[in-house]
Scaffold this active site. Structure first.
Site, PDB file in Angstrom:
ATOM      1  N   GLU A 311       0.846  -1.196   0.000  1.00 34.56           N
ATOM      2  CA  GLU A 311       0.000   0.000   0.000  1.00 34.56           C
ATOM      3  C   GLU A 311       0.882   1.248   0.000  1.00 34.56           C
ATOM      4  O   GLU A 311       1.793   1.380   0.820  1.00 34.56           O
ATOM      5  CB  GLU A 311      -0.884  -0.015   1.244  1.00 34.56           C
ATOM      6  CG  GLU A 311      -1.691   1.253   1.470  1.00 34.56           C
ATOM      7  CD  GLU A 311      -2.348   1.255   2.840  1.00 34.56           C
ATOM      8  OE1 GLU A 311      -3.346   1.995   3.011  1.00 34.56           O
ATOM      9  OE2 GLU A 311      -1.863   0.545   3.744  1.00 34.56           O
ATOM     10  N   LYS A 368      -9.075   1.621  -2.299  1.00 32.87           N
ATOM     11  CA  LYS A 368      -9.367   1.167  -0.935  1.00 32.87           C
ATOM     12  C   LYS A 368     -10.764   1.632  -0.524  1.00 32.87           C
ATOM     13  O   LYS A 368     -11.072   2.823  -0.536  1.00 32.87           O
ATOM     14  CB  LYS A 368      -8.316   1.717   0.033  1.00 32.87           C
ATOM     15  CG  LYS A 368      -8.423   1.221   1.460  1.00 32.87           C
ATOM     16  CD  LYS A 368      -7.237   1.761   2.280  1.00 32.87           C
ATOM     17  CE  LYS A 368      -7.245   1.242   3.703  1.00 32.87           C
ATOM     18  NZ  LYS A 368      -6.083   1.738   4.472  1.00 32.87           N
ATOM     19  N   CYS A 419      -4.879  -3.050   3.104  1.00 31.34           N
ATOM     20  CA  CYS A 419      -4.680  -2.815   4.537  1.00 31.34           C
ATOM     21  C   CYS A 419      -5.894  -3.184   5.394  1.00 31.34           C
ATOM     22  O   CYS A 419      -6.222  -4.342   5.558  1.00 31.34           O
ATOM     23  CB  CYS A 419      -4.255  -1.368   4.757  1.00 31.34           C
ATOM     24  SG  CYS A 419      -3.460  -1.107   6.375  1.00 31.34           S
TER      25      CYS A 419
END
Length: 540
Positions: A311, A368, A419
């Site tokens: 990320e 995300k 994440c």
């Protein structure tokens, strides 16, 4: 006078005992996850709270301090949150950084306490019901509350993740109906043990009966009282349930994994090891370019099919990606790369994973969707915006991606996760149901203590098992890993180290019961609870 003082001290201690018991048993549950990892405690850590709730409610209709159990569990399990302090690398002074850190830790712990208090409030009203009904409803309500909580933005510490990565056999129950299957197993076993203890209080065993029990006389000849038979029954059920569930998990765990050569995919990961405090500096970007470009070239020379980066590996916007040395290397070597960077959406930005083909062209992008509150977006921004605006590493506002994204790559559709999304099983289930053949997990846990990335790895293991998919996980500072569909870690990186590694994973199109039907167990338990309640009412 002394006797009166001793009596008062005894009364105070007696009054404090429920509070201490609730808090201590919650802490016990918190020790099941990293860094301690005492996963076996999960099968008994809820028993004291259950006993407290039922026994204190009989005749009083009052709940003990059950919220302390939730604070103890979530506070200990999520203590890694304190690792974000100090946030001086974001420009936040030391003292405000401490205040923000304590607020985040305290708020999520209190929220956990609220959910446990709601569960206890339901259980209080069941104090006069049959034990089997309490176990059924208690399990159903706990699963329902976890489902409700996981539907929001703040979610991490399900009871299910207490078993990962150490008890992979029981984690395989997640293939049936997701993590709530494991949660239901833990709550039900704890409840049965607690009910055995609660009813044991009324048991009276004569010395003769005790002797006969010790030598194993048949039940009909001992004169055992009914309460004793009752206690034995629930202990036997608890033991039988625990063994049966593990046997089911073992059957799922023992199934062979097909490794068809044409489905093979050799993936390399790069763990760049760039401290977050450097990310915003020119030195940090220089190191990122160097580490990820060199890592890519090394892996390409090893004959990998694709390379995965963490990320935000290159902390720049999409429009600047094409000018980087890493993309130039992709064009030169012709090996597919999945690169973490920032996407753009109007005046806002996204944390994204870009799929580059062998020509160095962007062929897909995943944004995300689950953002970290306060860390990546500001809840109630019109109220709190001025207070914590400086938490954002960029000037623009970060926005989430669509919840219905699909990530198509040159090797077929992948299940993408960035994440925090590892904690949300529905993100993975939906993508698997839509044809995702393997998992790409890209993360940056550099600002937390070492226990957090290990818990993060445990979450990814659960997602791999639930979806029956191979998983490649790339992080900035650790732990990067490769995981097979049975949750076995094939390789895991060191912590705070620069590393590259390649493994062969396999694309799969299987669909577990959970992938096909989602979480069907929780509605079933809730429905059976309502039915059981009415049946009991009719009988009474």
């Amino acid at each position: 006078m002394q006797k009166k003082q001793n009596k008062k001290q005894g009364e105070r201690l007696t009054a404090l005992l429920p509070y201490l018991t609730a808090l201590a048993s919650g802490i016990l549950m918190g020790l099941t996850v990293a860094p301690v990892g005492a996963w076996f405690l999960a099968w008994i850590a809820l028993v004291p709270l259950w006993v407290l709730v039922v026994t204190s409610a009989k005749g009083k209709n009052q709940s003990p301090p059950s919220f302390l159990w939730g604070i103890g569990y979530h506070g200990v399990a999520l203590s890694w949150i304190t690792g974000i302090h100090p946030m001086t690398w974001l420009g936040v002074p030391w003292l405000p950084s401490l205040a923000i850190t304590l607020f985040c830790w305290g708020f999520i712990s209190l929220l956990g306490g609220v959910f446990v208090a709601i569960w206890a409030a339901v259980m209080v009203r069941l104090a006069g019901q049959k034990p089997w009904l309490r176990v059924l409803i208690g399990t159903a309500v706990w699963c329902g509350l976890e489902s409700l909580w996981s539907a929001g933005p703040l979610w991490w510490s399900s009871l299910a993740y207490t078993q990962s990565p150490h008890n992979l056999v029981i984690v395989h129950l997640g293939q049936l109906s997701g993590p709530n299957t494991v949660t239901a197993a833990i709550v039900a076993v704890n409840g049965l043990i607690a009910e055995a203890y609660i009813n044991r209080r009324d048991t009276k065993i004569s010395s003769v009966s005790r002797q006969l029990l010790e030598v194993g006389e048949p039940q009909g000849r001992t004169g055992f009282s009914a309460p004793l038979r009752f206690v034995n029954k629930y202990l036997v059920i608890a033991t039988g349930l625990l063994i049966t569930l593990h046997l089911i998990g073992f059957i799922l765990y023992s199934r062979p994994i097909a490794q068809v050569p044409e489905a093979a995919l050799k993936v390399g990961i790069i763990q760049g090891n760039i401290p977050n405090r450097l990310l915003r500096s020119s030195e940090g970007f220089r190191r990122a370019q160097e580490n990820y470009t060199n890592g890519y070239l090394t892996l390409a020379d090893q004959g990998v099919d694709a390379v995965l980066t963490p990320e935000g590996a290159l902390p720049i916007f999409q429009r600047n990606l094409m000018e980087t040395a890493l993309v130039a290397a992709v064009k030169k070597k012709g090996v597919v790369a999945w690169i973490g960077a920032f996407g753009e959406r109007g005046d806002s930005y996204t944390i994204s994973l870009f799929s580059f083909n062998g020509k160095g062209e962007i062929v897909s992008r995943y944004d995300k969707a689950k953002l970290v509150p306060l860390g990546e977006y500001i809840p109630f921004e019109e109220i709190l915006g001025g207070l914590v605006q400086r938490l954002s590493p960029l000037e623009a506002h970060q926005v989430p991606g669509s919840p219905n994204q699909l990530f198509d790559t040159p090797f077929g559709r992948a299940i993408a996760s960035i994440c925090y999304e590892s904690a949300f099983p529905e993100q993975f289930r939906r993508q698997a149901a839509m044809g995702g053949q393997f998992i790409l997990s890209s993360s940056n846990d550099a600002h937390y203590s070492a226990s957090m990335p290990f818990q993060h790895h445990a979450q990814d293991i659960m997602r791999a098992i639930e979806t029956d998919r191979w998983s490649a996980r790339a992080t900035n500072t650790g732990y990067s890993a490769f995981v097979d569909p049975h949750g076995k870690t094939l390789w895991m990186s060191g912590y705070n180290t620069y590393e590259t590694h390649a493994e062969t994973i396999y694309r799969r199109q299987t669909q577990t019961l959970y992938v096909r039907w989602s979480d069907w167990l929780t509605p079933l338990l809730l429905g059976l609870s309502v039915l059981g309640w009415f049946v009991q009412k009719v009988i009474n």
